[in-house]
Write an enzyme that holds these catalytic residues in place. Structure first.
Site, PDB file in Angstrom:
ATOM      1  N   TYR A  45       0.827  -1.214   0.000  1.00  0.00           N
ATOM      2  CA  TYR A  45       0.000   0.000   0.000  1.00  0.00           C
ATOM      3  C   TYR A  45       0.858   1.260   0.000  1.00  0.00           C
ATOM      4  O   TYR A  45       0.480   2.279  -0.565  1.00  0.00           O
ATOM      5  CB  TYR A  45      -0.917   0.026   1.227  1.00  0.00           C
ATOM      6  CG  TYR A  45      -2.195  -0.751   1.072  1.00  0.00           C
ATOM      7  CD1 TYR A  45      -2.172  -2.114   0.839  1.00  0.00           C
ATOM      8  CD2 TYR A  45      -3.429  -0.123   1.179  1.00  0.00           C
ATOM      9  CE1 TYR A  45      -3.348  -2.830   0.711  1.00  0.00           C
ATOM     10  CE2 TYR A  45      -4.606  -0.833   1.052  1.00  0.00           C
ATOM     11  CZ  TYR A  45      -4.565  -2.185   0.814  1.00  0.00           C
ATOM     12  OH  TYR A  45      -5.723  -2.886   0.689  1.00  0.00           O
ATOM     13  N   ASP A  60      -2.353 -18.623   1.231  1.00  0.00           N
ATOM     14  CA  ASP A  60      -3.325 -19.374   0.424  1.00  0.00           C
ATOM     15  C   ASP A  60      -3.993 -20.457   1.275  1.00  0.00           C
ATOM     16  O   ASP A  60      -5.202 -20.673   1.215  1.00  0.00           O
ATOM     17  CB  ASP A  60      -2.665 -19.958  -0.846  1.00  0.00           C
ATOM     18  CG  ASP A  60      -1.325 -20.642  -0.583  1.00  0.00           C
ATOM     19  OD1 ASP A  60      -0.813 -20.558   0.552  1.00  0.00           O
ATOM     20  OD2 ASP A  60      -0.791 -21.258  -1.522  1.00  0.00           O
TER      21      ASP A  60
HETATM   22  C1  IPM Z   1     -10.323  -1.620   3.902  1.00  0.00           C
HETATM   23  C2  IPM Z   1     -10.608  -1.034   2.551  1.00  0.00           C
HETATM   24  C3  IPM Z   1      -9.467  -0.096   2.193  1.00  0.00           C
HETATM   25  C4  IPM Z   1      -8.197  -0.923   2.138  1.00  0.00           C
HETATM   26  C5  IPM Z   1      -9.663   0.674   0.888  1.00  0.00           C
HETATM   27  C6  IPM Z   1     -10.982   1.433   0.872  1.00  0.00           C
HETATM   28  C7  IPM Z   1      -8.523   1.597   0.603  1.00  0.00           C
HETATM   29  O1  IPM Z   1     -10.778  -2.023   1.606  1.00  0.00           O
HETATM   30  O2  IPM Z   1     -10.272  -0.853   4.897  1.00  0.00           O
HETATM   31  O3  IPM Z   1     -10.160  -2.827   4.008  1.00  0.00           O
HETATM   32  O4  IPM Z   1      -7.903  -1.548   1.111  1.00  0.00           O
HETATM   33  O5  IPM Z   1      -7.485  -0.945   3.145  1.00  0.00           O
END
Ligand code: IPM
Ligand code: MN
Length: 353
Positions: free
Chosen positions: A142, A219
């Protein structure tokens, strides 16, 4: 106790469920003699429309200045359908996580007896399932280095030892308070980042001999979760795996709309429902406020106010037993209650019990 709460209602059904969360919070504080104050702030699509930023500096300041954040939901289809949009509501969520240092996302996976029939799994498999997924929330793909052109793109799944150590410490604290069983989920047979996770986990595990630690490839964990969800007690994993596994986890219970979550770390903790902003239901008074209300329970429990949390959980169960339910979980022929009416019923229960 004095509690200063930042309230971030956000988009879609957010403001409606937020109002019920705040009402419950206020009722509990009155009952137990806590002083509570609220500071409202904008985020998500609402904040993009108003100031062009899904997590504005002013909102960040209000969060930093509070003891806890009560967050609802962000998202708006007008951004989903526009791949050229420069800013998106979800970026506000990621900015909040990063700026508040919310590295630990705690997502309980629990069942409610009256909703078991909504689970895609067989009753006997899922009844009694109760585990917590601890998802690392500020590292991995991320936030790692990214690149994209028309021919090539990549996201980097980078983790450092301190990042892995601190999330494992959180996971062990939860395991110690529960059934003392921790499952570390990774992909150490393929990924270097996962090999670091496993190496660090093996070291940290020696500090907690009373906890049974096992290691599972992601998995396999995805499979085990639907074959035998009761196997799990506490699970800990990296950001991306945690994103995927917690959607799976919340849906196998049949109660996705009822599950709360907490994100904790370096600064103010955030409490929010797992579900999203459900824009189609906005303003219709049909959204289920229970996940938001249960996130208020998690908020109290975070501050070790266990009786307060317990009363909220008891009130939620009582409302379900009394069939005071929003349309999507009402039994056939039962009266349908609105978001507001469910919230009011719970507030009354809290006042009278
Ligand atoms: C979550 C959501 C978020 C993530 C998105 C909305 C960015 O899916 O909180 O799980 O991927 O973390
Ligand atoms: Mn997700």
């Amino acid at each position: 106790m004095d509690l200063k709460i930042a309230v971030l209602p956000g988009d879609g059904i957010g403001p409606e469920i937020s109002a019920q969360g705040v009402a419950v919070m206020t009722a509990v504080c009155e009952k137990f003699g806590h002083k509570v104050s609220y500071e409202y702030a904008i985020c998500g699509a609402d904040a993009i429309d108003k100031v062009g930023d899904p997590f504005p500096e002013e909102t960040f300041k209000i969060c930093m200045d509070a003891d806890a954040v009560l967050f609802s939901a962000v998202g708006d289809p007008k951004f989903d359908n526009d791949p050229t949009a420069k800013v998106r509501p979800e970026q506000g969520l990621l900015a909040m996580r990063k700026k508040l240092g919310l590295f630990a996302n705690i997502r309980p996976v629990e069942t409610f007896d009256c909703l078991i029939h909504k689970s895609p799994l067989k009753d006997e498999l899922v009844r009694g399932a109760d585990f917590i997924c601890i998802r690392e929330l500020t590292g991995g793909m991320y936030f790692g280095e990214k690149y994209q052109d028309d021919e090539k793109a990549y996201d980097t799944n980078a983790y450092t030892r301190p990042e892995v150590e601190r999330i494992l410490e959180v996971a062990y604290q939860y395991a110690l308070r529960r059934k003392k069983h921790l499952t570390v989920v990774d992909k150490a047979n393929v990924l270097a980042s996962s090999r670091l996770w496993r190496q660090v986990a093996k070291e940290v595990a020696t500090k907690y001999p009373e906890v049974e630690t096992d290691y599972m490839f992601v998995d396999n964990a995805a499979m085990r979760m639907i074959q035998d969800p009761k196997f799990f007690d506490v699970m800990v994993t990296e950001n991306t795996f945690g994103d995927i596994l917690t959607d799976e986890g919340s849906c196998i219970t049949g109660s996705m709309g009822l599950l709360p979550s907490a994100s904790t770390g370096e600064h103010t903790p955030v409490f929010e429902p797992i579900h999203g902003s459900w824009p189609q239901a906005k303003g219709l008074n049909i959204a289920n406020p229970l996940a938001q209300i249960l996130s208020v329970a998690m908020l109290f429990e975070y501050f070790n106010l266990m009786e307060e949390g317990k009363l909220i959980r008891q009130a939620v169960n009582a409302s379900l037993d009394a069939n005071v339910r929003t349309p999507e979980i009402q039994v056939e022929g039962g009266a349908k209650y609105g978001t507001k009416e469910v919230g009011e019923w719970i507030v009354n229960y809290i006042k009278n019990n």
